[in-house]
Write a protein that holds these residues in place. Structure first.
Motif, PDB file in Angstrom:
ATOM      1  N   LEU A   7       0.849  -1.021   0.160  1.00 43.74           N
ATOM      2  CA  LEU A   7       0.024  -0.054  -0.104  1.00 43.74           C
ATOM      3  C   LEU A   7       0.820   0.974  -0.200  1.00 43.74           C
ATOM      4  O   LEU A   7       1.785   1.326   1.077  1.00 43.74           O
ATOM      5  CB  LEU A   7      -0.968  -0.012   1.171  1.00 43.74           C
ATOM      6  N   ALA A   8       0.928   2.112  -1.144  1.00 43.91           N
ATOM      7  CA  ALA A   8       1.571   2.956  -1.320  1.00 43.91           C
ATOM      8  C   ALA A   8       3.324   2.744  -0.845  1.00 43.91           C
ATOM      9  O   ALA A   8       4.010   3.415  -0.458  1.00 43.91           O
ATOM     10  CB  ALA A   8       1.239   4.240  -0.262  1.00 43.91           C
ATOM     11  N   GLY A   9       3.602   1.603  -1.515  1.00 38.28           N
ATOM     12  CA  GLY A   9       5.041   1.010  -1.485  1.00 38.28           C
ATOM     13  C   GLY A   9       5.331   0.597  -0.271  1.00 38.28           C
ATOM     14  O   GLY A   9       6.361  -0.256  -0.090  1.00 38.28           O
ATOM     15  N   GLU A  10       4.485   0.384   0.967  1.00 39.86           N
ATOM     16  CA  GLU A  10       4.564  -0.294   2.098  1.00 39.86           C
ATOM     17  C   GLU A  10       3.900  -1.578   2.219  1.00 39.86           C
ATOM     18  O   GLU A  10       2.923  -1.663   1.744  1.00 39.86           O
ATOM     19  CB  GLU A  10       4.176   0.367   3.234  1.00 39.86           C
ATOM     20  N   PRO A  11       4.749  -2.704   2.520  1.00 40.71           N
ATOM     21  CA  PRO A  11       4.296  -4.059   2.724  1.00 40.71           C
ATOM     22  C   PRO A  11       3.041  -4.320   3.426  1.00 40.71           C
ATOM     23  O   PRO A  11       2.957  -3.504   4.445  1.00 40.71           O
ATOM     24  CB  PRO A  11       5.291  -5.012   3.082  1.00 40.71           C
ATOM     25  N   VAL A  12       1.967  -5.122   3.177  1.00 39.16           N
ATOM     26  CA  VAL A  12       0.976  -5.251   4.037  1.00 39.16           C
ATOM     27  C   VAL A  12       0.629  -6.605   4.086  1.00 39.16           C
ATOM     28  O   VAL A  12       0.784  -7.489   3.072  1.00 39.16           O
ATOM     29  CB  VAL A  12      -0.427  -4.464   3.385  1.00 39.16           C
ATOM     30  N   LYS A  13       0.432  -7.282   5.505  1.00 41.47           N
ATOM     31  CA  LYS A  13       0.396  -8.764   5.606  1.00 41.47           C
ATOM     32  C   LYS A  13      -1.061  -8.922   5.643  1.00 41.47           C
ATOM     33  O   LYS A  13      -1.834  -8.531   6.610  1.00 41.47           O
ATOM     34  CB  LYS A  13       0.964  -8.923   7.086  1.00 41.47           C
ATOM     35  N   LEU A  14      -1.199 -10.032   4.816  1.00 39.99           N
ATOM     36  CA  LEU A  14      -2.551 -10.464   4.735  1.00 39.99           C
ATOM     37  C   LEU A  14      -2.766 -12.046   5.000  1.00 39.99           C
ATOM     38  O   LEU A  14      -1.715 -12.670   4.915  1.00 39.99           O
ATOM     39  CB  LEU A  14      -3.200 -10.358   3.248  1.00 39.99           C
ATOM     40  N   THR A  15      -3.793 -12.661   5.555  1.00 42.97           N
ATOM     41  CA  THR A  15      -4.007 -13.752   5.799  1.00 42.97           C
ATOM     42  C   THR A  15      -4.043 -14.636   4.272  1.00 42.97           C
ATOM     43  O   THR A  15      -4.323 -13.766   3.613  1.00 42.97           O
ATOM     44  CB  THR A  15      -5.245 -14.036   6.738  1.00 42.97           C
ATOM     45  N   ALA A  16      -4.113 -15.955   4.387  1.00 36.92           N
ATOM     46  CA  ALA A  16      -4.204 -16.548   3.127  1.00 36.92           C
ATOM     47  C   ALA A  16      -5.647 -16.471   2.595  1.00 36.92           C
ATOM     48  O   ALA A  16      -5.780 -16.060   1.120  1.00 36.92           O
ATOM     49  CB  ALA A  16      -3.937 -18.115   3.481  1.00 36.92           C
ATOM     50  N   GLN A  17      -6.783 -16.389   3.365  1.00 41.33           N
ATOM     51  CA  GLN A  17      -8.036 -16.117   2.610  1.00 41.33           C
ATOM     52  C   GLN A  17      -8.128 -14.596   2.316  1.00 41.33           C
ATOM     53  O   GLN A  17      -8.947 -14.338   1.383  1.00 41.33           O
ATOM     54  CB  GLN A  17      -8.939 -16.565   3.841  1.00 41.33           C
ATOM     55  N   GLU A  18      -7.586 -13.802   3.166  1.00 37.52           N
ATOM     56  CA  GLU A  18      -7.693 -12.400   2.844  1.00 37.52           C
ATOM     57  C   GLU A  18      -6.970 -12.151   1.365  1.00 37.52           C
ATOM     58  O   GLU A  18      -7.576 -11.571   0.463  1.00 37.52           O
ATOM     59  CB  GLU A  18      -7.137 -11.449   3.991  1.00 37.52           C
ATOM     60  N   TYR A  19      -5.809 -12.721   1.004  1.00 41.41           N
ATOM     61  CA  TYR A  19      -5.077 -12.599   0.052  1.00 41.41           C
ATOM     62  C   TYR A  19      -5.891 -13.132  -1.430  1.00 41.41           C
ATOM     63  O   TYR A  19      -5.777 -12.585  -2.321  1.00 41.41           O
ATOM     64  CB  TYR A  19      -3.720 -13.282  -0.011  1.00 41.41           C
ATOM     65  N   LYS A  20      -6.460 -14.257  -0.756  1.00 35.40           N
ATOM     66  CA  LYS A  20      -7.245 -14.913  -2.137  1.00 35.40           C
ATOM     67  C   LYS A  20      -8.259 -14.049  -2.497  1.00 35.40           C
ATOM     68  O   LYS A  20      -8.701 -13.800  -3.763  1.00 35.40           O
ATOM     69  CB  LYS A  20      -7.874 -16.414  -1.742  1.00 35.40           C
ATOM     70  N   PHE A  56     -13.775 -11.041   5.761  1.00 32.15           N
ATOM     71  CA  PHE A  56     -12.436 -10.868   5.175  1.00 32.15           C
ATOM     72  C   PHE A  56     -12.677  -9.463   4.507  1.00 32.15           C
ATOM     73  O   PHE A  56     -11.675  -8.805   4.484  1.00 32.15           O
ATOM     74  CB  PHE A  56     -12.306 -11.707   3.816  1.00 32.15           C
ATOM     75  N   VAL A  57     -13.687  -8.730   3.797  1.00 32.05           N
ATOM     76  CA  VAL A  57     -13.905  -7.593   3.168  1.00 32.05           C
ATOM     77  C   VAL A  57     -13.489  -6.482   4.347  1.00 32.05           C
ATOM     78  O   VAL A  57     -12.770  -5.606   4.164  1.00 32.05           O
ATOM     79  CB  VAL A  57     -15.051  -7.535   2.649  1.00 32.05           C
ATOM     80  N   THR A  58     -13.777  -6.970   5.494  1.00 37.43           N
ATOM     81  CA  THR A  58     -13.666  -5.726   6.680  1.00 37.43           C
ATOM     82  C   THR A  58     -12.520  -5.895   7.063  1.00 37.43           C
ATOM     83  O   THR A  58     -11.956  -4.620   7.243  1.00 37.43           O
ATOM     84  CB  THR A  58     -14.730  -6.218   7.750  1.00 37.43           C
ATOM     85  N   ARG A  59     -11.708  -6.802   7.227  1.00 41.61           N
ATOM     86  CA  ARG A  59     -10.262  -7.092   7.422  1.00 41.61           C
ATOM     87  C   ARG A  59      -9.245  -6.171   6.623  1.00 41.61           C
ATOM     88  O   ARG A  59      -8.464  -5.550   6.870  1.00 41.61           O
ATOM     89  CB  ARG A  59     -10.041  -8.527   7.695  1.00 41.61           C
ATOM     90  N   VAL A  62     -18.362  -5.963 -10.968  1.00 38.33           N
ATOM     91  CA  VAL A  62     -19.160  -6.240  -9.692  1.00 38.33           C
ATOM     92  C   VAL A  62     -18.885  -7.701  -9.287  1.00 38.33           C
ATOM     93  O   VAL A  62     -19.476  -8.340 -10.404  1.00 38.33           O
ATOM     94  CB  VAL A  62     -20.400  -5.574  -9.695  1.00 38.33           C
ATOM     95  N   VAL A  63     -18.404  -8.196  -8.337  1.00 33.22           N
ATOM     96  CA  VAL A  63     -18.148  -9.526  -8.046  1.00 33.22           C
ATOM     97  C   VAL A  63     -19.119  -9.754  -6.950  1.00 33.22           C
ATOM     98  O   VAL A  63     -19.203  -9.384  -5.898  1.00 33.22           O
ATOM     99  CB  VAL A  63     -17.024  -9.869  -7.804  1.00 33.22           C
ATOM    100  N   SER A  64     -20.220 -10.845  -7.464  1.00 40.70           N
ATOM    101  CA  SER A  64     -21.159 -11.214  -6.030  1.00 40.70           C
ATOM    102  C   SER A  64     -20.633 -11.923  -5.074  1.00 40.70           C
ATOM    103  O   SER A  64     -19.356 -12.628  -5.371  1.00 40.70           O
ATOM    104  CB  SER A  64     -22.250 -12.041  -6.782  1.00 40.70           C
ATOM    105  N   ARG A  65     -21.067 -12.032  -4.023  1.00 40.11           N
ATOM    106  CA  ARG A  65     -20.785 -12.715  -2.825  1.00 40.11           C
ATOM    107  C   ARG A  65     -20.553 -14.470  -3.268  1.00 40.11           C
ATOM    108  O   ARG A  65     -19.660 -14.994  -2.729  1.00 40.11           O
ATOM    109  CB  ARG A  65     -21.585 -12.778  -1.821  1.00 40.11           C
ATOM    110  N   THR A  66     -21.516 -14.576  -4.033  1.00 40.24           N
ATOM    111  CA  THR A  66     -21.700 -16.323  -4.439  1.00 40.24           C
ATOM    112  C   THR A  66     -20.253 -16.559  -5.269  1.00 40.24           C
ATOM    113  O   THR A  66     -19.794 -17.623  -5.012  1.00 40.24           O
ATOM    114  CB  THR A  66     -23.017 -16.491  -5.175  1.00 40.24           C
ATOM    115  N   GLU A  67     -20.012 -15.590  -6.263  1.00 42.76           N
ATOM    116  CA  GLU A  67     -19.009 -15.813  -7.136  1.00 42.76           C
ATOM    117  C   GLU A  67     -17.656 -15.913  -6.392  1.00 42.76           C
ATOM    118  O   GLU A  67     -16.854 -16.852  -6.541  1.00 42.76           O
ATOM    119  CB  GLU A  67     -18.915 -14.608  -8.124  1.00 42.76           C
ATOM    120  N   LEU A  68     -17.484 -15.033  -5.382  1.00 35.98           N
ATOM    121  CA  LEU A  68     -16.419 -15.077  -4.511  1.00 35.98           C
ATOM    122  C   LEU A  68     -16.270 -16.412  -3.611  1.00 35.98           C
ATOM    123  O   LEU A  68     -15.149 -16.880  -3.709  1.00 35.98           O
ATOM    124  CB  LEU A  68     -16.332 -13.994  -3.378  1.00 35.98           C
TER     125      LEU A  68
END
Length: 226
Positions: free
Chosen positions: A143-156, A193-196, A168-174
């Motif tokens: 984020l703006a050049g600074e590394p951000v740590k995400l969990t595996a599911q957040e990254y996916k 996950f979206v909130t995190r 626009v991606v539906s919740r079902t598609e995700l």
């Protein structure tokens, strides 16, 4: 990103599944052509790794059946055969790329990344949305050049939205694309996950489209339906 592996060699199949999961993919594994065809016809995948020498139904037949059914996911064909005629047959049946055994796992992963990028209209291995950057080679998010740590599911989840930026991606598609078949799929976890992700990357990075789903956009761009 969710991948189907159809491979009848148990050791290779399990090895590929483990390696790809470590690289952030959700994986379903099938060991014969009949089951593989069923999964590819009924589940949603971002790409398929398909061996040609399969029991029950051979890989070329499975591939041809999928294409006749209108299944458009990219397919990377694996085979012990290395003649030009086999390569032509695979590509003519609807394969998007071809890899002969034995192969280096790193090459398979690189080819898989490229297939997924092209299928979603991306040409670079580095995906961007405003100040957010995701490198599909390293799995690094900044984020703006600074590394951000995400969990595996957040990254996916973030990776899927970045590959489909502006849509626009539906919740079902995700749910269909970030979880494998055996995962206990709870739609409420998507909101968690979206909130995190918003907390880590900014409140405006993912837009909620009421009644439709989510969108990740560059500033000043309008989301479009997927």
């Amino acid at each position: 990103m969710r991948i189907l592996i159809v491979e009848d060699e148990p050791t290779l199949g399990k090895q590929l599944k483990s390696t790809l999961e470590q690289n952030g993919y959700a994986i379903d594994l099938s060991t014969d052509g009949e089951d593989g065809h069923f999964l590819g016809s009924t589940e949603e995948y971002d790409a398929v790794i398909l061996d040609l020498g399969l029991p029950e139904i051979d890989g070329l037949t499975v591939l041809g059946m999928w294409r006749k059914e209108g299944r458009k996911f990219p397919v990377l064909v694996l085979t012990a055969r290395d003649s030009w005629s086999d390569k032509v047959a695979g590509l003519d049946a609807g394969a998007d790329d071809y890899l002969a055994k034995p192969f280096q796992t790193e090459e398979l992963i690189a080819r898989l990344r490229a297939l997924i990028r092209r299928a979603s209209g991306n040409t670079s291995s580095e995906l961007t949305a405003g100040p957010v950057r995701l490198d599909t080679r390293s799995g690094r998010v900044t984020l703006a050049g600074e590394p951000v740590k995400l969990t595996a599911q957040e990254y996916k989840l973030l990776s899927y939205l970045m590959h489909h930026k502006g849509k626009v991606v539906s919740r079902t598609e995700l749910i269909e694309h970030i979880y494998d078949q055996d995962f206990d799929r709870d739609s409420n976890t998507i909101e968690v996950f979206v909130t995190r992700i918003r907390k880590k990357l900014g409140a405006d990075v993912i837009t909620t489209i009421r009644g439709l789903g989510y969108s990740l956009d560059d500033p000043d761009e309008q989301p479009r339906a997927n």
